[in-house]
Motif scaffolding. Sequence first.
Motif, mmCIF file in Angstrom:
data_model
loop_
_atom_site.group_PDB
_atom_site.id
_atom_site.type_symbol
_atom_site.label_atom_id
_atom_site.label_comp_id
_atom_site.label_asym_id
_atom_site.label_seq_id
_atom_site.Cartn_x
_atom_site.Cartn_y
_atom_site.Cartn_z
ATOM 1 N N MET A 294 -2.722 4.632 -5.065
ATOM 2 C CA MET A 294 -1.432 4.818 -4.400
ATOM 3 C C MET A 294 -1.504 5.946 -3.379
ATOM 4 O O MET A 294 -0.967 5.834 -2.269
ATOM 5 C CB MET A 294 -0.346 5.097 -5.443
ATOM 6 C CG MET A 294 -0.032 3.910 -6.351
ATOM 7 S SD MET A 294 1.007 4.368 -7.775
ATOM 8 C CE MET A 294 2.588 4.692 -6.975
ATOM 9 N N GLU A 295 -2.153 7.034 -3.733
ATOM 10 C CA GLU A 295 -2.317 8.164 -2.808
ATOM 11 C C GLU A 295 -3.109 7.736 -1.580
ATOM 12 O O GLU A 295 -2.747 8.083 -0.442
ATOM 13 C CB GLU A 295 -3.037 9.307 -3.523
ATOM 14 C CG GLU A 295 -3.228 10.558 -2.668
ATOM 15 C CD GLU A 295 -1.935 11.299 -2.418
ATOM 16 O OE1 GLU A 295 -1.757 11.785 -1.271
ATOM 17 O OE2 GLU A 295 -1.095 11.389 -3.331
ATOM 18 N N PHE A 296 -4.170 6.956 -1.793
ATOM 19 C CA PHE A 296 -4.969 6.473 -0.665
ATOM 20 C C PHE A 296 -4.139 5.579 0.256
ATOM 21 O O PHE A 296 -4.252 5.656 1.490
ATOM 22 C CB PHE A 296 -6.196 5.709 -1.186
ATOM 23 C CG PHE A 296 -7.039 5.117 -0.096
ATOM 24 C CD1 PHE A 296 -7.893 5.915 0.662
ATOM 25 C CD2 PHE A 296 -6.980 3.753 0.195
ATOM 26 C CE1 PHE A 296 -8.670 5.377 1.685
ATOM 27 C CE2 PHE A 296 -7.754 3.204 1.210
ATOM 28 C CZ PHE A 296 -8.602 4.023 1.959
ATOM 29 N N ASN A 297 -3.301 4.737 -0.318
ATOM 30 C CA ASN A 297 -2.521 3.778 0.469
ATOM 31 C C ASN A 297 -1.256 4.368 1.075
ATOM 32 O O ASN A 297 -0.623 3.733 1.927
ATOM 33 C CB ASN A 297 -2.147 2.575 -0.404
ATOM 34 C CG ASN A 297 -3.335 1.682 -0.700
ATOM 35 O OD1 ASN A 297 -4.243 1.553 0.120
ATOM 36 N ND2 ASN A 297 -3.333 1.064 -1.868
ATOM 37 N N VAL A 300 -0.037 4.065 4.826
ATOM 38 C CA VAL A 300 0.410 2.778 5.369
ATOM 39 C C VAL A 300 1.466 2.110 4.485
ATOM 40 O O VAL A 300 1.988 1.048 4.841
ATOM 41 C CB VAL A 300 -0.774 1.800 5.553
ATOM 42 C CG1 VAL A 300 -1.796 2.378 6.514
ATOM 43 C CG2 VAL A 300 -1.426 1.449 4.222
ATOM 44 N N ALA A 301 1.793 2.721 3.349
ATOM 45 C CA ALA A 301 2.686 2.051 2.398
ATOM 46 C C ALA A 301 3.770 2.970 1.857
ATOM 47 O O ALA A 301 4.332 2.696 0.794
ATOM 48 C CB ALA A 301 1.862 1.480 1.241
ATOM 49 N N ALA A 302 4.108 4.024 2.588
ATOM 50 C CA ALA A 302 5.079 4.991 2.077
ATOM 51 C C ALA A 302 6.447 4.358 1.813
ATOM 52 O O ALA A 302 7.105 4.663 0.804
ATOM 53 C CB ALA A 302 5.218 6.163 3.045
ATOM 54 N N GLU A 303 6.878 3.473 2.706
ATOM 55 C CA GLU A 303 8.190 2.838 2.518
ATOM 56 C C GLU A 303 8.191 1.973 1.252
ATOM 57 O O GLU A 303 9.155 1.985 0.484
ATOM 58 C CB GLU A 303 8.548 1.989 3.737
ATOM 59 C CG GLU A 303 8.769 2.785 5.009
ATOM 60 C CD GLU A 303 10.061 3.602 4.987
ATOM 61 O OE1 GLU A 303 10.904 3.349 4.096
ATOM 62 O OE2 GLU A 303 10.208 4.482 5.846
ATOM 63 N N ARG A 304 7.121 1.241 1.056
ATOM 64 C CA ARG A 304 7.030 0.390 -0.139
ATOM 65 C C ARG A 304 6.921 1.249 -1.395
ATOM 66 O O ARG A 304 7.485 0.903 -2.440
ATOM 67 C CB ARG A 304 5.853 -0.570 -0.025
ATOM 68 C CG ARG A 304 6.080 -1.621 1.041
ATOM 69 C CD ARG A 304 5.731 -3.018 0.580
ATOM 70 N NE ARG A 304 6.619 -3.975 1.230
ATOM 71 C CZ ARG A 304 6.949 -5.148 0.743
ATOM 72 N NH1 ARG A 304 6.466 -5.526 -0.428
ATOM 73 N NH2 ARG A 304 7.764 -5.954 1.375
ATOM 74 N N LEU A 305 6.207 2.344 -1.332
ATOM 75 C CA LEU A 305 6.107 3.227 -2.491
ATOM 76 C C LEU A 305 7.444 3.902 -2.784
ATOM 77 O O LEU A 305 7.734 4.248 -3.940
ATOM 78 C CB LEU A 305 5.008 4.262 -2.270
ATOM 79 C CG LEU A 305 3.581 3.692 -2.260
ATOM 80 C CD1 LEU A 305 2.567 4.777 -1.920
ATOM 81 C CD2 LEU A 305 3.231 3.040 -3.602
ATOM 82 N N THR A 306 8.288 4.059 -1.766
ATOM 83 C CA THR A 306 9.654 4.538 -1.994
ATOM 84 C C THR A 306 10.419 3.547 -2.862
ATOM 85 O O THR A 306 11.136 3.928 -3.799
ATOM 86 C CB THR A 306 10.384 4.740 -0.656
ATOM 87 O OG1 THR A 306 9.696 5.723 0.113
ATOM 88 C CG2 THR A 306 11.823 5.183 -0.874
#
Length: 387
Positions: A294-297, A300-306
């Motif tokens: 998750m940290e690596f991604n 490019v994926a901050a919105e999805r991780l939100t």
Amino acid sequence: MAVNRFVLNNISYHGVGAIGEIPGEIQRRGFAKAFVCSDPDLVKFGVVGKVTDKLDAAGIPWALYDQIKPNPTIKNVQDGVDAFKASGADMIVAVGGGSAMDTAKGIGIIVENPEFADVVSLEGVADTKNHATFTIAVPTTAGTAAEVTINYVITDPERVRKFVCVDVNDIPDVAVVDPDMMASMPAGLTAATGMDALTHAIEGYTTQGAWELSDMFHLKAIELISKNLRAAYAEAKSGKPGEGREGMALGQYVAGMGFSNVGLGIDHAMAHTLSAHYDTPHGVACAMLLPVAMEFNKPVAAERLTDVARAMGVDVAGMSAEEAADAAIAAVRQLSADVEIPHTCAGLVAEDLDQLASDAMADACFPGNPREADHDQVVELFRKIMA
């Protein structure tokens, strides 16, 4: 909108007592004998007996194949094909975790497509012509969701690797998700398989193939697993069943409905590699790697991780996307710690890192990751879970 394919079981049963539906599913179709595919421990501890008792009561003959290892091998599948042919059975009942169900998938595919008898030719997306032998899948763990996926994983001991097979013809025809069949799971297995399910949901939500229909399943799965895994773990430790186990039984299945159709990412590619090299339990490998991936991604994926953070119950009001992504990663780390998953991999040493990275990059899950990774970056990700 791009064309997207979605494959699910024809029929699934859910809830306590669902195994009572198995005889009727067999009899209505006119099958004569069941081939029960499981592992020795589930036979020893009477879990398989819960199903075979139902078959006996209905007068349905059955044969048992229980020579399955935790990380099933090519030989497990080939021996199972021979046993199926010798048994006179005409359908399969798979009882177990991912190992038993994956083995059953391989058996069912090869019985109907004998040109793939070497097993290794099934790697990736094989051009099978016929659907697997009719199969009813009965999970005994709340994690792999193999009962609803079009994937299975086999170990090649000679080459020290796992390979992923993806085939719409392997999905079980009927899934029977009965929480009572999961009652014998020890606490460690409850934790590991539960974190595997969470990894499925989070990776499935952030993978390149994610879209609206899969998103619906993954977000609900993240919510269910986050709400129920701690309780399920406590229930496993106390021996007293409760709502946690039932919630996990559903949550892991819902995650499987999603990721089976859109793929996974770097976490699973690396986890498969750890299991092949060190026999690390798959769910433990996934859990150790999940916050790292998750940290690596995150770039490019901050919105999805939100969205992941919200589904896990985190209040992200007033946070930037990067802060909310960090909160999601922290929530995953805390959940993993609460169910006592180790955060480093036993046996992992620096001299193995180059080979591990090469193997992970060759895994079928690797291309689905939302962020590209080169060899040196994968080496560094493995390094993060060294003791």
